[in-house]
Design a protein around this motif. Structure first.
Motif, PDB file in Angstrom:
ATOM      1  N   ASP A 168      47.563  30.831  28.803  1.00  0.00           N
ATOM      2  CA  ASP A 168      47.443  32.124  29.466  1.00  0.00           C
ATOM      3  C   ASP A 168      46.116  32.285  30.203  1.00  0.00           C
ATOM      4  O   ASP A 168      45.728  33.406  30.566  1.00  0.00           O
ATOM      5  CB  ASP A 168      47.631  33.266  28.455  1.00  0.00           C
ATOM      6  N   ASP A 169      45.410  31.169  30.442  1.00  0.00           N
ATOM      7  CA  ASP A 169      44.174  31.227  31.239  1.00  0.00           C
ATOM      8  C   ASP A 169      44.509  31.708  32.646  1.00  0.00           C
ATOM      9  O   ASP A 169      45.535  31.325  33.216  1.00  0.00           O
ATOM     10  CB  ASP A 169      43.544  29.836  31.399  1.00  0.00           C
ATOM     11  N   LEU A 170      43.635  32.526  33.204  1.00  0.00           N
ATOM     12  CA  LEU A 170      43.719  32.854  34.622  1.00  0.00           C
ATOM     13  C   LEU A 170      43.099  31.704  35.400  1.00  0.00           C
ATOM     14  O   LEU A 170      42.025  31.226  35.044  1.00  0.00           O
ATOM     15  CB  LEU A 170      42.951  34.144  34.935  1.00  0.00           C
ATOM     16  N   VAL A 171      43.805  31.250  36.440  1.00  0.00           N
ATOM     17  CA  VAL A 171      43.280  30.165  37.263  1.00  0.00           C
ATOM     18  C   VAL A 171      42.146  30.740  38.104  1.00  0.00           C
ATOM     19  O   VAL A 171      42.301  31.772  38.752  1.00  0.00           O
ATOM     20  CB  VAL A 171      44.384  29.569  38.166  1.00  0.00           C
ATOM     21  N   LYS A 172      41.002  30.062  38.087  1.00  0.00           N
ATOM     22  CA  LYS A 172      39.846  30.510  38.856  1.00  0.00           C
ATOM     23  C   LYS A 172      39.666  29.608  40.071  1.00  0.00           C
ATOM     24  O   LYS A 172      39.796  28.399  39.990  1.00  0.00           O
ATOM     25  CB  LYS A 172      38.601  30.474  37.982  1.00  0.00           C
ATOM     26  N   SER A 173      39.368  30.247  41.189  1.00  0.00           N
ATOM     27  CA  SER A 173      39.143  29.538  42.444  1.00  0.00           C
ATOM     28  C   SER A 173      37.864  30.057  43.066  1.00  0.00           C
ATOM     29  O   SER A 173      37.640  31.274  43.098  1.00  0.00           O
ATOM     30  CB  SER A 173      40.324  29.788  43.398  1.00  0.00           C
ATOM     31  N   SER A 174      37.026  29.156  43.545  1.00  0.00           N
ATOM     32  CA  SER A 174      35.787  29.596  44.188  1.00  0.00           C
ATOM     33  C   SER A 174      36.049  30.147  45.582  1.00  0.00           C
ATOM     34  O   SER A 174      35.268  30.930  46.102  1.00  0.00           O
ATOM     35  CB  SER A 174      34.782  28.441  44.255  1.00  0.00           C
ATOM     36  N   ILE A 175      37.173  29.759  46.195  1.00  0.00           N
ATOM     37  CA  ILE A 175      37.511  30.223  47.548  1.00  0.00           C
ATOM     38  C   ILE A 175      38.348  31.493  47.505  1.00  0.00           C
ATOM     39  O   ILE A 175      38.141  32.408  48.298  1.00  0.00           O
ATOM     40  CB  ILE A 175      38.272  29.126  48.321  1.00  0.00           C
ATOM     41  N   PHE A 176      39.282  31.537  46.568  1.00  0.00           N
ATOM     42  CA  PHE A 176      40.216  32.671  46.483  1.00  0.00           C
ATOM     43  C   PHE A 176      39.948  33.445  45.194  1.00  0.00           C
ATOM     44  O   PHE A 176      40.724  33.380  44.236  1.00  0.00           O
ATOM     45  CB  PHE A 176      41.667  32.172  46.549  1.00  0.00           C
ATOM     46  N   ASN A 177      38.828  34.195  45.168  1.00  0.00           N
ATOM     47  CA  ASN A 177      38.476  34.915  43.945  1.00  0.00           C
ATOM     48  C   ASN A 177      39.402  36.085  43.655  1.00  0.00           C
ATOM     49  O   ASN A 177      39.384  36.622  42.560  1.00  0.00           O
ATOM     50  CB  ASN A 177      37.003  35.338  43.908  1.00  0.00           C
ATOM     51  N   GLN A 178      40.240  36.481  44.607  1.00  0.00           N
ATOM     52  CA  GLN A 178      41.202  37.550  44.355  1.00  0.00           C
ATOM     53  C   GLN A 178      42.467  37.030  43.687  1.00  0.00           C
ATOM     54  O   GLN A 178      43.370  37.787  43.356  1.00  0.00           O
ATOM     55  CB  GLN A 178      41.539  38.304  45.662  1.00  0.00           C
ATOM     56  N   LEU A 179      42.532  35.713  43.464  1.00  0.00           N
ATOM     57  CA  LEU A 179      43.691  35.083  42.835  1.00  0.00           C
ATOM     58  C   LEU A 179      43.888  35.636  41.442  1.00  0.00           C
ATOM     59  O   LEU A 179      42.935  35.783  40.684  1.00  0.00           O
ATOM     60  CB  LEU A 179      43.476  33.563  42.775  1.00  0.00           C
ATOM     61  N   ASN A 180      45.132  35.955  41.089  1.00  0.00           N
ATOM     62  CA  ASN A 180      45.421  36.522  39.782  1.00  0.00           C
ATOM     63  C   ASN A 180      46.717  35.915  39.257  1.00  0.00           C
ATOM     64  O   ASN A 180      47.771  36.537  39.326  1.00  0.00           O
ATOM     65  CB  ASN A 180      45.526  38.054  39.891  1.00  0.00           C
ATOM     66  N   ILE A 181      46.620  34.687  38.755  1.00  0.00           N
ATOM     67  CA  ILE A 181      47.798  34.040  38.191  1.00  0.00           C
ATOM     68  C   ILE A 181      47.405  33.280  36.933  1.00  0.00           C
ATOM     69  O   ILE A 181      46.368  32.622  36.885  1.00  0.00           O
ATOM     70  CB  ILE A 181      48.498  33.104  39.199  1.00  0.00           C
ATOM     71  N   LYS A 182      48.256  33.410  35.917  1.00  0.00           N
ATOM     72  CA  LYS A 182      48.063  32.671  34.673  1.00  0.00           C
ATOM     73  C   LYS A 182      48.773  31.331  34.788  1.00  0.00           C
ATOM     74  O   LYS A 182      49.828  31.221  35.445  1.00  0.00           O
ATOM     75  CB  LYS A 182      48.643  33.444  33.492  1.00  0.00           C
ATOM     76  N   VAL A 183      48.226  30.335  34.134  1.00  0.00           N
ATOM     77  CA  VAL A 183      48.844  29.003  34.131  1.00  0.00           C
ATOM     78  C   VAL A 183      50.273  29.083  33.621  1.00  0.00           C
ATOM     79  O   VAL A 183      51.177  28.463  34.177  1.00  0.00           O
ATOM     80  CB  VAL A 183      48.005  28.014  33.284  1.00  0.00           C
ATOM     81  N   SER A 184      50.506  29.872  32.586  1.00  0.00           N
ATOM     82  CA  SER A 184      51.859  29.989  32.018  1.00  0.00           C
ATOM     83  C   SER A 184      52.871  30.503  33.049  1.00  0.00           C
ATOM     84  O   SER A 184      54.054  30.146  32.993  1.00  0.00           O
ATOM     85  CB  SER A 184      51.842  30.893  30.784  1.00  0.00           C
ATOM     86  N   GLN A 185      52.449  31.306  34.006  1.00  0.00           N
ATOM     87  CA  GLN A 185      53.349  31.792  35.055  1.00  0.00           C
ATOM     88  C   GLN A 185      53.758  30.678  36.010  1.00  0.00           C
ATOM     89  O   GLN A 185      54.816  30.738  36.596  1.00  0.00           O
ATOM     90  CB  GLN A 185      52.681  32.918  35.853  1.00  0.00           C
ATOM     91  N   VAL A 186      52.916  29.674  36.158  1.00  0.00           N
ATOM     92  CA  VAL A 186      53.221  28.560  37.048  1.00  0.00           C
ATOM     93  C   VAL A 186      54.285  27.660  36.434  1.00  0.00           C
ATOM     94  O   VAL A 186      55.168  27.164  37.119  1.00  0.00           O
ATOM     95  CB  VAL A 186      51.940  27.744  37.366  1.00  0.00           C
ATOM     96  N   PHE A 187      54.215  27.464  35.113  1.00  0.00           N
ATOM     97  CA  PHE A 187      55.108  26.514  34.451  1.00  0.00           C
ATOM     98  C   PHE A 187      56.345  27.139  33.822  1.00  0.00           C
ATOM     99  O   PHE A 187      57.290  26.423  33.515  1.00  0.00           O
ATOM    100  CB  PHE A 187      54.331  25.723  33.403  1.00  0.00           C
ATOM    101  N   ASN A 188      56.360  28.448  33.610  1.00  0.00           N
ATOM    102  CA  ASN A 188      57.525  29.075  32.948  1.00  0.00           C
ATOM    103  C   ASN A 188      58.384  29.833  33.930  1.00  0.00           C
ATOM    104  O   ASN A 188      57.934  30.488  34.795  1.00  0.00           O
ATOM    105  CB  ASN A 188      57.054  30.020  31.839  1.00  0.00           C
TER     106      ASN A 188
END
Length: 188
Positions: A168-188
């Motif tokens: 359930d970590d939020l993916v962090k991006s140095s370019i897209f700091n407004q990104l709001n997605i959990k790893v579990s959302q990508v795989f489930n």
């Protein structure tokens, strides 16, 4: 009937080649190597990420698996699963969906790791070196086997790990700091 593909001395020669097929080819040592289709799981994961970025950035600067990147080394080109391009690329890519080394690099390249040790090594090592060499600011390695997303940021001339995110970590991006997605959302 056996159809043989021509041999190319340069990437520029390859760019002139048209075989009118839907196939994607990597140029390896002057020869065309047809890329096998991606697995359904890889497409599913890439499509989820496409949707997340499309809702955040719009669709014009997001390219799926058909975008070709010229790279140094062998092969001479790669087809990332997902790429966030720059505004300046939109017009440049209208005729051929290829980002050349002479152009600015895309902002982000995402690879979804396919099954198999060779594919893992290709995404974690070979592509990492080539994308780093191209100056791509951020590279994500999305791994369905470990259900992790490794985010690498270009600092100087070298990729540095921002994080290896899971569950359930939020993916962090140095370019897209407004990104709001959990790893579990990508795989489930």
């Amino acid at each position: 009937m056996l159809i043989t593909k021509p041999r190319f001395e340069t990437f520029a020669e390859y760019l002139q080649y048209e075989d009118n097929s839907e196939g994607l080819y990597e140029l390896f040592n002057g020869k065309l190597i047809e890329m096998p289709p991606e697995s359904g799981l890889n497409y599913q994961i890439a499509n989820r990420l496409f949707l997340v970025f499309a809702l955040m950035l719009g669709t014009d600067i997001i390219r799926g698996h058909g975008l070709e990147l010229e790279v140094r080394g062998e092969p001479k080109n790669r087809y990332p699963d997902l790429t966030i391009i720059r505004e300046e690329h939109i017009k440049l890519l209208s005729k051929r969906n290829t980002i050349l080394l002479s152009m600015s690099p895309p902002l982000l390249v995402i690879e979804v790791v396919s099954l198999g040790e060779i594919q893992r090594e290709r995404d974690y090592i070979a592509k990492r070196i080539q994308y780093q060499d191209c100056g791509i600011p951020e590279y994500w390695i999305v791994d369905p086997q470990t259900q992790t997303i490794l985010v690498l940021e270009l600092r100087g001339n070298t990729y540095t790990e921002i994080g290896n995110f899971s569950n359930d970590d939020l993916v962090k991006s140095s370019i897209f700091n407004q990104l709001n997605i959990k790893v579990s959302q990508v795989f489930n």
